[in-house]
Design a protein around this motif. Structure first.
Motif, PDB file in Angstrom:
ATOM      1  N   LEU A   1      58.583   2.450  66.183  1.00  0.00           N
ATOM      2  CA  LEU A   1      59.216   2.075  67.444  1.00  0.00           C
ATOM      3  C   LEU A   1      58.364   2.366  68.675  1.00  0.00           C
ATOM      4  N   SER A   2      57.169   2.914  68.496  1.00  0.00           N
ATOM      5  CA  SER A   2      56.364   3.236  69.675  1.00  0.00           C
ATOM      6  C   SER A   2      55.218   2.235  69.843  1.00  0.00           C
ATOM      7  N   LYS A   3      54.779   2.095  71.086  1.00  0.00           N
ATOM      8  CA  LYS A   3      53.669   1.188  71.392  1.00  0.00           C
ATOM      9  C   LYS A   3      52.317   1.865  71.215  1.00  0.00           C
ATOM     10  N   GLY A   4      52.315   3.154  71.125  1.00  0.00           N
ATOM     11  CA  GLY A   4      51.055   3.872  70.991  1.00  0.00           C
ATOM     12  C   GLY A   4      50.662   4.575  72.269  1.00  0.00           C
ATOM     13  N   SER A   5      51.188   4.146  73.395  1.00  0.00           N
ATOM     14  CA  SER A   5      50.861   4.776  74.674  1.00  0.00           C
ATOM     15  C   SER A   5      51.940   5.779  75.090  1.00  0.00           C
ATOM     16  N   GLY A   6      52.780   6.174  74.150  1.00  0.00           N
ATOM     17  CA  GLY A   6      53.831   7.140  74.450  1.00  0.00           C
ATOM     18  C   GLY A   6      55.126   6.511  74.923  1.00  0.00           C
ATOM     19  N   SER A   7      55.228   5.188  74.873  1.00  0.00           N
ATOM     20  CA  SER A   7      56.458   4.515  75.299  1.00  0.00           C
ATOM     21  C   SER A   7      57.077   3.789  74.109  1.00  0.00           C
ATOM     22  N   TRP A   8      58.353   3.461  74.237  1.00  0.00           N
ATOM     23  CA  TRP A   8      59.090   2.793  73.165  1.00  0.00           C
ATOM     24  C   TRP A   8      58.843   1.297  73.202  1.00  0.00           C
ATOM     25  N   ASP A   9      58.763   0.695  72.043  1.00  0.00           N
ATOM     26  CA  ASP A   9      58.646  -0.756  71.918  1.00  0.00           C
ATOM     27  C   ASP A   9      60.066  -1.323  71.844  1.00  0.00           C
ATOM     28  N   ILE A  10      60.555  -1.805  72.964  1.00  0.00           N
ATOM     29  CA  ILE A  10      61.940  -2.253  73.068  1.00  0.00           C
ATOM     30  C   ILE A  10      62.212  -3.460  72.174  1.00  0.00           C
ATOM     31  N   ASP A  11      61.204  -4.278  71.900  1.00  0.00           N
ATOM     32  CA  ASP A  11      61.396  -5.457  71.053  1.00  0.00           C
ATOM     33  C   ASP A  11      61.767  -5.081  69.625  1.00  0.00           C
ATOM     34  N   LYS A  12      61.253  -3.964  69.118  1.00  0.00           N
ATOM     35  CA  LYS A  12      61.582  -3.522  67.763  1.00  0.00           C
ATOM     36  C   LYS A  12      62.874  -2.721  67.697  1.00  0.00           C
TER      37      LYS A  12
ATOM     38  N   ASN B   1      65.985  -3.225  67.769  1.00  0.00           N
ATOM     39  CA  ASN B   1      66.973  -4.293  67.673  1.00  0.00           C
ATOM     40  C   ASN B   1      68.330  -3.773  67.168  1.00  0.00           C
ATOM     41  N   PHE B   2      69.231  -4.682  66.898  1.00  0.00           N
ATOM     42  CA  PHE B   2      70.600  -4.344  66.503  1.00  0.00           C
ATOM     43  C   PHE B   2      70.632  -3.513  65.229  1.00  0.00           C
ATOM     44  N   GLU B   3      69.841  -3.888  64.235  1.00  0.00           N
ATOM     45  CA  GLU B   3      69.860  -3.175  62.955  1.00  0.00           C
ATOM     46  C   GLU B   3      69.368  -1.739  63.096  1.00  0.00           C
ATOM     47  N   ILE B   4      68.335  -1.548  63.889  1.00  0.00           N
ATOM     48  CA  ILE B   4      67.810  -0.197  64.109  1.00  0.00           C
ATOM     49  C   ILE B   4      68.839   0.647  64.863  1.00  0.00           C
ATOM     50  N   LYS B   5      69.508   0.047  65.838  1.00  0.00           N
ATOM     51  CA  LYS B   5      70.537   0.787  66.584  1.00  0.00           C
ATOM     52  C   LYS B   5      71.697   1.179  65.680  1.00  0.00           C
ATOM     53  N   ILE B   6      72.122   0.273  64.797  1.00  0.00           N
ATOM     54  CA  ILE B   6      73.198   0.595  63.847  1.00  0.00           C
ATOM     55  C   ILE B   6      72.758   1.714  62.912  1.00  0.00           C
ATOM     56  N   LEU B   7      71.551   1.622  62.409  1.00  0.00           N
ATOM     57  CA  LEU B   7      71.027   2.638  61.493  1.00  0.00           C
ATOM     58  C   LEU B   7      70.945   4.004  62.160  1.00  0.00           C
ATOM     59  N   ILE B   8      70.445   4.049  63.382  1.00  0.00           N
ATOM     60  CA  ILE B   8      70.353   5.310  64.110  1.00  0.00           C
ATOM     61  C   ILE B   8      71.739   5.842  64.431  1.00  0.00           C
ATOM     62  N   SER B   9      72.672   4.964  64.815  1.00  0.00           N
ATOM     63  CA  SER B   9      74.030   5.397  65.135  1.00  0.00           C
ATOM     64  C   SER B   9      74.734   5.988  63.917  1.00  0.00           C
ATOM     65  N   LEU B  10      74.627   5.330  62.765  1.00  0.00           N
ATOM     66  CA  LEU B  10      75.267   5.852  61.552  1.00  0.00           C
ATOM     67  C   LEU B  10      74.620   7.157  61.091  1.00  0.00           C
ATOM     68  N   ALA B  11      73.311   7.237  61.257  1.00  0.00           N
ATOM     69  CA  ALA B  11      72.633   8.480  60.889  1.00  0.00           C
ATOM     70  C   ALA B  11      73.065   9.629  61.789  1.00  0.00           C
ATOM     71  N   LEU B  12      73.189   9.362  63.084  1.00  0.00           N
ATOM     72  CA  LEU B  12      73.626  10.409  63.999  1.00  0.00           C
ATOM     73  C   LEU B  12      75.087  10.785  63.782  1.00  0.00           C
TER      74      LEU B  12
ATOM     75  N   VAL C   1      64.722   7.262  56.171  1.00  0.00           N
ATOM     76  CA  VAL C   1      64.743   6.269  57.249  1.00  0.00           C
ATOM     77  C   VAL C   1      64.085   6.825  58.501  1.00  0.00           C
ATOM     78  N   PHE C   2      64.453   8.054  58.894  1.00  0.00           N
ATOM     79  CA  PHE C   2      63.841   8.625  60.082  1.00  0.00           C
ATOM     80  C   PHE C   2      62.366   8.927  59.868  1.00  0.00           C
ATOM     81  N   THR C   3      61.989   9.240  58.648  1.00  0.00           N
ATOM     82  CA  THR C   3      60.566   9.419  58.357  1.00  0.00           C
ATOM     83  C   THR C   3      59.825   8.103  58.575  1.00  0.00           C
ATOM     84  N   PHE C   4      60.413   7.020  58.103  1.00  0.00           N
ATOM     85  CA  PHE C   4      59.792   5.704  58.294  1.00  0.00           C
ATOM     86  C   PHE C   4      59.747   5.321  59.767  1.00  0.00           C
ATOM     87  N   ILE C   5      60.861   5.497  60.460  1.00  0.00           N
ATOM     88  CA  ILE C   5      60.948   5.013  61.841  1.00  0.00           C
ATOM     89  C   ILE C   5      60.081   5.831  62.791  1.00  0.00           C
TER      90      ILE C   5
END
Length: 124
Positions: free
Chosen positions: A49-60, A62-73, A39-43
C-alpha cells in the motif's frame, strides 16, 4: 433399557450470552492467527500500500482492502476486550457467577462495538 444418545442441533438451541462470548473469543483468536497475520504481513511488510516515499498509494487502498482491514480490526478488537474479560475472571473472584459473567460479556460486546465504530471512521 439403555438411554439412547441424543442429537443436539447447535443451530436450533439458544446458547447463553457467556457461551457465545467464549466461543467467539476462540474463533477470533483463530482468525487472528491464521488469517489476519498473513494478510497484514502481505499488506504492510511487502509495502503493497505504500508508494515508497513514505506515503500511501490511495489507488491500491480499494474496497476489498478496506473490508479486509475492517474485519481484521474487528477481530483484534473483540479478542482484546474478551481476553481482558477472561483475565479478570481468572485473576480475581469477579466473573464466576452467572450474573457477573453475563454482565462482563455484555460489556465486552458493547466496548467492541463502540471501538469498532470509531475504527471504521478511521479506515473508511
Amino acid at each position: 433399557m439403555a438411554r439412547r444418545p441424543t442429537f443436539i442441533n447447535l443451530l436450533i438451541i439458544k446458547l447463553p450470552l457467556t457461551a457465545m462470548s467464549s466461543i467467539s473469543h476462540r474463533l477470533s483468536g483463530i482468525i487472528n492467527f491464521f488469517i489476519l497475520l498473513p494478510v497484514f504481513t502481505f499488506i504492510f511488510l511487502t509495502d503493497y500500500l505504500s508508494k515508497g516515499s513514505g506515503s500511501w498509494d490511495i489507488d491500491k487502498f480499494n474496497f476489498e482492502i478496506k473490508i479486509l482491514i475492517s474485519l481484521a480490526l474487528l477481530s483484534v478488537t473483540y479478542h482484546i476486550f474478551s481476553g481482558i474479560r477472561h483475565m479478570i475472571a481468572d485473576f480475581t473472584s469477579y466473573g464466576h457467577e452467572l450474573d457477573s459473567a453475563r454482565l462482563t460479556a455484555m460489556i465486552s460486546f458493547l466496548l467492541t462495538f463502540i471501538f469498532f465504530v470509531l475504527i471504521l471512521f478511521e479506515v473508511w
